[in-house]
Design a protein around this motif. Structure first.
Motif, short mmCIF file in Angstrom:
data_model
loop_
_atom_site.label_atom_id
_atom_site.label_comp_id
_atom_site.label_asym_id
_atom_site.label_seq_id
_atom_site.Cartn_x
_atom_site.Cartn_y
_atom_site.Cartn_z
N LEU A 197 -48.79 -43.84 -17.51
CA LEU A 197 -47.56 -44.51 -17.07
C LEU A 197 -47.78 -46.02 -17.10
O LEU A 197 -48.66 -46.54 -16.42
CB LEU A 197 -47.19 -44.06 -15.65
CG LEU A 197 -45.79 -44.43 -15.17
CD1 LEU A 197 -44.73 -43.68 -15.98
CD2 LEU A 197 -45.62 -44.09 -13.69
N GLY A 198 -46.99 -46.73 -17.91
CA GLY A 198 -47.11 -48.19 -17.99
C GLY A 198 -46.79 -48.84 -16.66
O GLY A 198 -46.10 -48.26 -15.81
N TYR A 199 -47.27 -50.07 -16.48
CA TYR A 199 -47.11 -50.72 -15.18
C TYR A 199 -45.65 -51.04 -14.87
O TYR A 199 -45.20 -50.85 -13.73
CB TYR A 199 -47.95 -52.00 -15.12
CG TYR A 199 -48.27 -52.41 -13.70
CD1 TYR A 199 -49.14 -51.66 -12.92
CD2 TYR A 199 -47.69 -53.53 -13.12
CE1 TYR A 199 -49.43 -52.02 -11.61
CE2 TYR A 199 -47.97 -53.90 -11.82
CZ TYR A 199 -48.84 -53.14 -11.06
OH TYR A 199 -49.13 -53.49 -9.77
N LEU A 200 -44.89 -51.48 -15.85
CA LEU A 200 -43.48 -51.75 -15.60
C LEU A 200 -42.74 -50.45 -15.27
O LEU A 200 -41.89 -50.41 -14.38
CB LEU A 200 -42.84 -52.44 -16.81
CG LEU A 200 -41.38 -52.86 -16.64
CD1 LEU A 200 -41.19 -53.75 -15.42
CD2 LEU A 200 -40.89 -53.56 -17.90
N ALA A 201 -43.07 -49.37 -16.00
CA ALA A 201 -42.47 -48.07 -15.69
C ALA A 201 -42.84 -47.61 -14.28
O ALA A 201 -42.03 -47.03 -13.57
CB ALA A 201 -42.92 -47.03 -16.72
N LEU A 202 -44.07 -47.90 -13.87
CA LEU A 202 -44.50 -47.58 -12.52
C LEU A 202 -43.63 -48.31 -11.49
O LEU A 202 -43.10 -47.70 -10.55
CB LEU A 202 -45.97 -47.98 -12.34
CG LEU A 202 -46.52 -47.99 -10.91
CD1 LEU A 202 -46.60 -46.58 -10.36
CD2 LEU A 202 -47.87 -48.67 -10.86
N LEU A 203 -43.46 -49.62 -11.67
CA LEU A 203 -42.68 -50.40 -10.72
C LEU A 203 -41.23 -49.92 -10.68
O LEU A 203 -40.61 -49.85 -9.60
CB LEU A 203 -42.73 -51.88 -11.07
CG LEU A 203 -44.11 -52.56 -11.02
CD1 LEU A 203 -43.97 -54.05 -11.27
CD2 LEU A 203 -44.81 -52.31 -9.69
N ARG A 204 -40.68 -49.60 -11.82
CA ARG A 204 -39.28 -49.19 -11.87
C ARG A 204 -39.04 -47.79 -11.30
O ARG A 204 -37.90 -47.44 -10.99
CB ARG A 204 -38.79 -49.24 -13.33
CG ARG A 204 -38.56 -50.65 -13.84
CD ARG A 204 -38.18 -50.65 -15.30
NE ARG A 204 -37.68 -51.96 -15.73
CZ ARG A 204 -37.45 -52.29 -16.99
NH1 ARG A 204 -37.70 -51.42 -17.96
NH2 ARG A 204 -36.99 -53.49 -17.30
N ASN A 205 -40.10 -47.02 -11.19
CA ASN A 205 -39.93 -45.63 -10.74
C ASN A 205 -40.49 -45.37 -9.34
O ASN A 205 -40.60 -44.21 -8.93
CB ASN A 205 -40.60 -44.67 -11.73
CG ASN A 205 -39.73 -44.41 -12.94
OD1 ASN A 205 -38.73 -43.71 -12.86
ND2 ASN A 205 -40.09 -45.01 -14.06
N LEU A 206 -40.81 -46.40 -8.59
CA LEU A 206 -41.38 -46.19 -7.26
C LEU A 206 -40.40 -45.44 -6.34
O LEU A 206 -40.82 -44.59 -5.55
CB LEU A 206 -41.77 -47.53 -6.64
CG LEU A 206 -43.01 -48.20 -7.25
CD1 LEU A 206 -43.26 -49.54 -6.59
CD2 LEU A 206 -44.23 -47.30 -7.13
N ARG A 207 -39.13 -45.76 -6.45
CA ARG A 207 -38.15 -45.04 -5.61
C ARG A 207 -38.11 -43.56 -6.00
O ARG A 207 -38.08 -42.70 -5.12
CB ARG A 207 -36.76 -45.66 -5.78
CG ARG A 207 -35.67 -44.91 -4.98
CD ARG A 207 -34.30 -45.46 -5.29
NE ARG A 207 -34.11 -46.79 -4.72
CZ ARG A 207 -33.09 -47.58 -5.04
NH1 ARG A 207 -32.20 -47.19 -5.95
NH2 ARG A 207 -32.96 -48.77 -4.48
N ASN A 208 -38.13 -43.28 -7.30
CA ASN A 208 -38.14 -41.88 -7.75
C ASN A 208 -39.37 -41.15 -7.22
O ASN A 208 -39.28 -39.99 -6.78
CB ASN A 208 -38.12 -41.80 -9.28
CG ASN A 208 -36.76 -42.10 -9.86
OD1 ASN A 208 -35.75 -41.90 -9.20
ND2 ASN A 208 -36.73 -42.60 -11.09
#
Length: 435
Positions: free
Chosen positions: A214-225
């Motif tokens: 999981l890329g870092y930007l994808a990680l940040l964008r999916n924290l709520r999920n």
């Protein structure tokens, strides 16, 4: 969209202050390096900005346009503004085109996006240099990248492949391109593909985190999920603090992630603070002056809840060294020089958001002892801006408006909201010191 030559207008900011008279290169730089292209701003719409970038780029020397496209992509981490610069460079022609395209394109979907922008006013043949640049760039991407970014749209990756007749590096790549052309690439192992296929959220994110896919930007964008799905907190925490791939993430992304998933803010704050620790400390005392006027409340993009004020506050909160922080609108207010998320909050809550009396603010700061002044603003001042008393004074522009202030005299003008503007300041002062 239309890309017509814009009409001459009075050299004033949108708030009415006299604006600096700039060269075509300076106007291009201020329009590009703080621009999330196609996104509207408080005073100007995205298409007007795109039109101006293209027109100005045709007036500037090709080597400067090529260098600016590379800088916008590699240092300011922008995606679409560099592509429209490439379109202007392609129109100009010459041997700079192919190497600039090869270097600027760093994600597979940028291959098709460049062609789509190039065809924005109708299809036309691709030049030899454009084909060569796209061909070289195409060889960068493996099966995962091509499958991930082979998206439906006016131009697909297979369309680009057919247009440029690229030569594969080896038999493996040749076979890969045959599958791309036939539409038979295997689906990439991404969270989007897994979830759209009905996979369990918690299991999907747990697996991708464990396998470090999981890329870092994808990680940040999916924290709520992840929070809502009940992914193990320690696993998420470890991924945030590992910062794998964080070098391509703009500072304000941490703020966006913390607002979306507040429970992870302590670790996001720690990760953001690493940005400060990685940078050498500025010598002497720095005063940071942050614009919190109404125009800074414009959103960074149509899909974002963040504003230019958020980006400015985040940049201010990661400046290393002895710092005093002030905000300005109609008043000038000092705030605690806190780092990270606490610093962002202190700036955003400092005063009401109203007019842009930058001139009055600089006059106030001129009466305070300091070695360096850093102003972070959209430059749309309502009053004339005086020269700073500090020998080292920087006007950081975080918007893409046509006109602005903070040029000439002892001002050093910088455009963008990446932490790389701080690297620029450091390098600038080293050059002056060594002169």
């Amino acid at each position: 969209m239309r890309l017509n030559i814009f009409q001459k207008r009075p050299r004033i900011t949108h708030e009415g202050a006299p604006a600096a008279i700039l060269s075509a290169e300076q106007r291009l730089r201020r329009s590009v390096l703080s621009c999330l292209l196609w996104e509207g701003e408080f005073y100007e719409d995205g298409e007007s900005i795109a039109e101006r970038i293209y027109t100005l780029a045709l007036e500037v020397e090709p080597q400067i346009v090529a260098a600016m496209a590379i800088e916008a992509r590699e240092q300011m981490k922008l995606r679409h503004a560099p592509l429209i610069l490439l379109c202007a460079l392609i129109k100009t022609g010459g041997p700079l085109v192919a190497p600039a395209i090869e270097r600027v394109i760093q994600r597979a979907d940028e291959l098709s996006e460049l062609v789509a922008i190039y065809w924005r006013d109708g299809k036309k043949p691709l030049s030899k240099q454009m084909k060569l640049g796209l061909s070289r760039a195409f060889t960068k991407f493996d099966a995962y990248a091509l499958a991930k970014y082979d998206r439906a749209g006016p131009v697909r990756l297979r369309d680009v492949l057919f247009l440029i007749h690229a030569k594969p590096k080896d038999e493996i790549q040749a076979d890969l391109w045959k599958h791309l052309a036939a539409g038979t690439l295997s689906s990439p192992d991404t969270w989007e593909v897994a979830l759209s296929g009905g996979a369990d959220k918690a299991e999907t994110f747990t697996r991708l985190l464990t396998e470090r896919k999981l890329g870092y930007l994808a990680l940040l964008r999916n924290l709520r999920n992840m929070d809502q799905a009940g992914v193990d907190e320690e696993l998420v925490k470890a991924a945030i603090l590992a910062r794998k791939g964080a070098e391509r993430v703009l500072p304000f992304r941490y703020v966006a992630a913390a607002r979306a998933a507040p429970r992870f803010e302590p670790w996001l704050d720690q990760a953001l603070s690493e940005t400060i620790l990685e940078q050498p400390v500025f010598a002497g005392r720095t005063i940071v002056l942050v614009d919190v006027s109404g125009s800074m409340g414009g959103r960074l993009s149509a899909k974002s809840d963040l504003t230019r004020m958020d980006a400015a506050a985040t940049l201010a909160a990661i400046i290393p060294g002895e710092v005093r922080v002030f905000t300005f609108s109609n008043s000038v207010v000092e705030v605690p020089p806190r780092r990270g998320m606490a610093g962002v909050d202190a700036i955003l809550r400092s005063q009401s958001y109203a007019g842009t009396e930058l001139g009055k603010a600089v006059t106030t700061i001129n009466g305070i002892k300091h070695d360096r002044l850093i102003v972070i603003t959209d430059e749309q001042s309502a009053d004339r801006v005086p020269q700073p008393v500090a020998k080292q004074a920087y006007m950081i522009n975080v918007a893409s408006y046509r006109n602005g202030v903070g040029y000439g005299g002892t001002w050093t003008h910088i455009d963008g909201f990446s932490e790389n503007v701080l690297s620029y300041i450091r390098e600038q002062e080293q050059l002056v010191k060594g002169a």
